[in-house]
Design an enzyme around this catalytic site. Structure first.
Site, short mmCIF file in Angstrom:
data_model
loop_
_atom_site.label_atom_id
_atom_site.label_comp_id
_atom_site.label_asym_id
_atom_site.label_seq_id
_atom_site.Cartn_x
_atom_site.Cartn_y
_atom_site.Cartn_z
N GLU A 312 46.88 48.47 45.39
CA GLU A 312 46.28 47.87 44.20
C GLU A 312 44.93 48.50 43.86
O GLU A 312 44.02 47.84 43.34
CB GLU A 312 46.13 46.36 44.37
CG GLU A 312 47.44 45.62 44.57
CD GLU A 312 47.27 44.13 44.80
OE1 GLU A 312 46.14 43.63 44.64
OE2 GLU A 312 48.25 43.46 45.15
N GLU A 405 54.88 43.07 46.60
CA GLU A 405 54.33 41.73 46.71
C GLU A 405 54.75 40.93 45.48
O GLU A 405 54.73 41.45 44.37
CB GLU A 405 52.79 41.73 46.75
CG GLU A 405 52.17 42.19 48.02
CD GLU A 405 50.65 42.06 47.98
OE1 GLU A 405 50.14 41.13 47.31
OE2 GLU A 405 49.98 42.90 48.60
#
Length: 428
Positions: A312, A405
């Site tokens: 991320e 995720e």
């Protein structure tokens, strides 16, 4: 009732195309008119003046994805509408048609087997409803070689397994060993992939008194139960705002254990990378070496690892994404070189997490085996098709694509109808 049914062969099952004239549907507060030209059947439906006015279609379908189309006309530049499909409402705005009837594609929707209703309300006139089955093909597994030419036999075997399953099955994953065990307790089954975090092995966390033991537990689980996916919330090597392991002097969110967040550290890794002789550059290497010790344990046990570091990044909320794309790519490549070429760790499948509109952050095909997305959707029924489509467009011909995720459990029976075949998903 004037209903046209056409059989269409779609994904080895027969699906129905349905055509229903609006005047043959259930009308509530609206009327049939004939003053406009170009309509089909005996008229069209108009007069949506009150909130309760509606045009309700009833029909039966075989399960599948359908394109929802209305023949519609409007005089104004913009028209508001609301569709209610089996109690689920979708609303929006359309650009004007100049008063002529046209086909408007409202959405693609997955219908279950059996009877359904679709109600319409809006500032336009409706001629008919058409539902056309849509077929999506699954992805084709790329001809992928691991980026580490010296990858272990077990690591290559895991990659071969993922390639073989791609587009045919979706592997289930769960974050943390406790949650993996909870899933087993509740369902009697274990996820195929256990996703674990090396966060507490960061030297700046160990310096504050942590004594992690997770790696051995994860190895024990992997030897009998499943595939290991490791990530690393890397606590900054230095320059933590809470630099004395003392939470009382700092604002919430800047404690030492939050040191992987940009907000909790002033560490500038771009400056560190610019000077390999600097103390901070050496601290980067120190931390990589500490993680290498843990990864080496998995290799010594002949356990391959889906290795997802520096995730991320483009979001900027983690310090490894705080200085932009170029320093991040340099850090990723340095980590690859340190683990693979310096430490000789060859049990890693390198997994990169893409962020929206961040193509320039990609470390390069020579450093990435699998691309993924982390998606936390507000809608619990979200299928995340746009995320899938972006990854397929950017990397699908060269890399596997996974949902690394998610807080939303994807239903394989639903998403695969849209051609979405994540290599795996991991719930957190």
């Amino acid at each position: 009732m004037s209903i046209f049914l056409a059989l269409v062969l779609t994904a080895s099952t027969w699906s129905q195309e349905i055509f229903i004239e609006a005047e043959d549907a259930n009308l509530e507060g609206v009327t049939v008119a004939t003053s406009r030209t170009g309509y089909s059947g005996t008229g069209y439906v108009t007069g949506f003046d009150e909130p309760g006015d509606s045009l309700r279609f009833s029909f039966e379908l075989t399960a599948g994805v359908y394109e929802v189309v209305l023949g519609a006309a409007q005089d104004g530049r913009f028209a508001q509408y609301a569709l209610n499909i089996d109690g689920v409402e979708r609303a929006g705005t359309l650009v004007g048609s100049g008063g002529s009837f046209r086909e408007v594609v409202f959405l693609e929707y997955r219908f279950s087997e059996g009877p359904h209703t679709l109600a319409f309300n809006g500032t336009m006139d409706v001629d008919y409803l058409r539902l056309t089955p849509v077929s999506y093909e699954g992805p084709t597994a790329p001809a992928l070689q691991l980026v580490d030419p010296d990858a272990s036999t077990a690591t290559q075997a895991l990659m071969d397994f993922l390639l073989d399953q791609y587009g045919r099955t979706i592997l289930a994953g769960q974050q943390s060993l406790d949650e993996v065990q909870y899933v087993h307790q509740i369902t009697g089954r274990e996820p195929a992939i256990g996703s674990f975090d090396l966060i507490d092995y960061s030297p700046s966390r160990v310096a504050c008194g942590l004594n992690p033991r997770g790696a051995e537990q994860w190895m024990n689980w992997a030897e009998t139960d499943g595939i290991v996916n490791l990530m690393w919330h890397w606590n900054a090597p230095t320059d933590l705002i809470d630099d004395n392991c003392n939470i009382s002097d700092n604002a919430p969110g800047q404690e030492w254990w939050s040191g992987f967040y940009t907000r909790a550290t002033t560490f500038n890794f771009a400056e560190a990378l610019a000077d390999p002789n600097s103390e901070r550059y050496q601290l980067l290497l120190r931390d990589m070496d500490a993680i290498a010790i843990q990864l080496q344990k998995f290799e010594d046990a002949n356990i391959p690892v889906l290795w997802r570091p520096l995730h991320e990044a483009a979001g900027g909320w983690f310090w490894w994404g705080a200085q932009g794309a170029d320093p991040f790519v340099a850090l990723w490549r340095l980590l690859y070189d340190r683990l693979v070429n310096v430490h000789g760790i060859h049990n890693l499948i390198w997994v990169y997490t893409h962020e929206p509109n961040a193509n320039e952050w990609y470390p390069g095909d020579a450093y990435v085996d699998i691309t993924t997305r982390d998606v936390y959707a507000n809608d619990p029924s979200a299928i995340m098709k746009s995320d899938w489509d972006v990854l397929q467009e950017l990397y699908g011909d060269r890399k596997l694509v996974a949902l690394s995720e998610s807080g939303t459990l994807p239903d394989p029976s639903v998403i695969t109808d849209f051609g979405i075949w994540w290599s795996w998903f991991s719930i957190w």
